[in-house]
Design a protein around this motif. Structure first.
Motif, PDB file in Angstrom:
ATOM      1  N   LEU A   1       0.827  -1.213   0.000  1.00  0.00           N
ATOM      2  CA  LEU A   1       0.000   0.000   0.000  1.00  0.00           C
ATOM      3  C   LEU A   1       0.863   1.265   0.000  1.00  0.00           C
ATOM      4  O   LEU A   1       0.605   2.210  -0.743  1.00  0.00           O
ATOM      5  CB  LEU A   1      -0.901  -0.020   1.234  1.00  0.00           C
ATOM      6  N   TRP A   2       1.909   1.239   0.808  1.00  0.00           N
ATOM      7  CA  TRP A   2       2.772   2.420   0.951  1.00  0.00           C
ATOM      8  C   TRP A   2       4.079   2.327   0.154  1.00  0.00           C
ATOM      9  O   TRP A   2       4.959   3.164   0.315  1.00  0.00           O
ATOM     10  CB  TRP A   2       3.083   2.655   2.437  1.00  0.00           C
ATOM     11  N   LYS A   3       4.186   1.272  -0.657  1.00  0.00           N
ATOM     12  CA  LYS A   3       5.395   1.055  -1.473  1.00  0.00           C
ATOM     13  C   LYS A   3       6.667   1.168  -0.630  1.00  0.00           C
ATOM     14  O   LYS A   3       7.579   1.960  -0.906  1.00  0.00           O
ATOM     15  CB  LYS A   3       5.451   2.038  -2.648  1.00  0.00           C
ATOM     16  N   LEU A   4       6.715   0.383   0.419  1.00  0.00           N
ATOM     17  CA  LEU A   4       7.840   0.447   1.351  1.00  0.00           C
ATOM     18  C   LEU A   4       9.071  -0.267   0.778  1.00  0.00           C
ATOM     19  O   LEU A   4       8.944  -1.277   0.080  1.00  0.00           O
ATOM     20  CB  LEU A   4       7.462  -0.186   2.694  1.00  0.00           C
ATOM     21  N   PRO A   5      10.272   0.242   1.100  1.00  0.00           N
ATOM     22  CA  PRO A   5      11.507  -0.378   0.599  1.00  0.00           C
ATOM     23  C   PRO A   5      11.900  -1.601   1.428  1.00  0.00           C
ATOM     24  O   PRO A   5      12.724  -1.515   2.341  1.00  0.00           O
ATOM     25  CB  PRO A   5      12.543   0.756   0.736  1.00  0.00           C
TER      26      PRO A   5
END
Length: 292
Positions: free
Chosen positions: A151-155
């Protein structure tokens, strides 16, 4: 080769110390899985965060933690990396961006997502390498972490160390879908399977995953097909698999033996060189263990 062999000899020594009653609590050895930790460490940077479950000694060594301090921690001494209060399952080394060592199955996965969130929030280029096993892969909190990460395009790299058995239960008996790399599909997270017994394969796959994450594409799942030679923990006689199965893996797919053959065939080292490397490592670990 040296790094994998160091981890193998270190863990063998830890097993001996446990057998002598010098290490208390639970103790989970990494013997057989060395290619995963060493290969992935080569693909990431020192500024990246690493977090794992309770089979954590090898990841700490790969991160650059002091083997002496790890031994002290295992022995419950104040010179330990967590001042002797974490033991085998809960050791931390924030100076080397190692965030545990977590005893609750799968609990490190949402924390790994939290580390990734902090990097994104602070506009850092770092990523979170979050390890967990096939036994943890079906935990609810893992799917919650998948959802948030996507959802938050986390690394974040979700690295599943599939050593075929969650405690004493084979993956086939525990997972409705045994291709764990596909578990993120409903969240739009790509995944792929890696030969976790080959450090070169792990490294090259790691570079691919790191590139994907650093380019801002969000999370990715890597399923490492690996194998542990010893029981789940020191108290596990591993009667759920045959001796022949373990022997076959040791003879045909051992990561250290594979690299050893490569080194000899390419004439990078000869037998004497390899013997010296092994002897030096054994001596160093022996001296550190005595000191601890």
């Amino acid at each position: 080769y040296k790094k994998m062999l160091y981890i193998r000899r270190f863990e063998e020594r830890v097993g001996q110390l446990y057998g002598l009653g010098l290490i208390g609590g639970f103790c989970h050895l990494y013997i057989g899985q060395e290619a995963v930790s060493v290969g992935m460490e080569a693909a990431i940077e020192a500024d990246d965060a690493v977090i794992t479950g309770y089979r954590c000694h090898a990841h700490m060594i790969s991160r650059g933690a002091s083997p002496y301090k790890i031994l002290c921690e295992l022995l419950g001494r104040k010179d330990g990396v967590s001042m002797g209060k974490g033991g085998s399952m809960h050791m931390f080394d924030p100076n080397n961006n190692f965030w545990g060592g977590h005893g609750v199955v799968g609990a490190q996965v949402p924390i790994g997502a939290g580390l990734a969130f902090s990097f994104k929030y602070n506009e850092s280029k770092s990523l979170s390498l979050t390890y967990f096993g096939d036994g943890a892969a079906n935990q609810g909190q893992v799917y919650e972490a998948y959802n948030m990460a996507s959802l938050w395009k986390l690394p974040i790299i979700f690295c599943i160390e599939n050593n075929q058995y969650g405690m004493g239960t084979s993956t086939k008996r525990a997972s409705a879908g045994t291709d764990l790399s596909k578990h993120g599909e409903s969240f739009g997270i790509p995944g792929f399977v890696v030969d976790g017994m080959n450090p070169i394969s792990v490294y090259l796959a790691g570079l691919k995953a790191v590139k994907w994450v650093r380019e801002g594409n969000g999370p990715i799942i890597m399923e490492m097909k690996t194998y542990r030679y010893r029981g789940h923990s020191m108290s596990d006689p591993a009667k759920y698999r045959s001796r022949e199965e373990v022997q076959k893996m040791r003879e045909e797919q051992d990561p250290i033996e594979y690299i050893k053959v490569q080194l000899l065939n390419k004439k990078i080292f000869n037998d004497d060189d390899l013997r010296k490397i092994d002897n030096d490592i054994r001596l160093e670990i022996s001296e550190l263990a005595e000191k601890a």
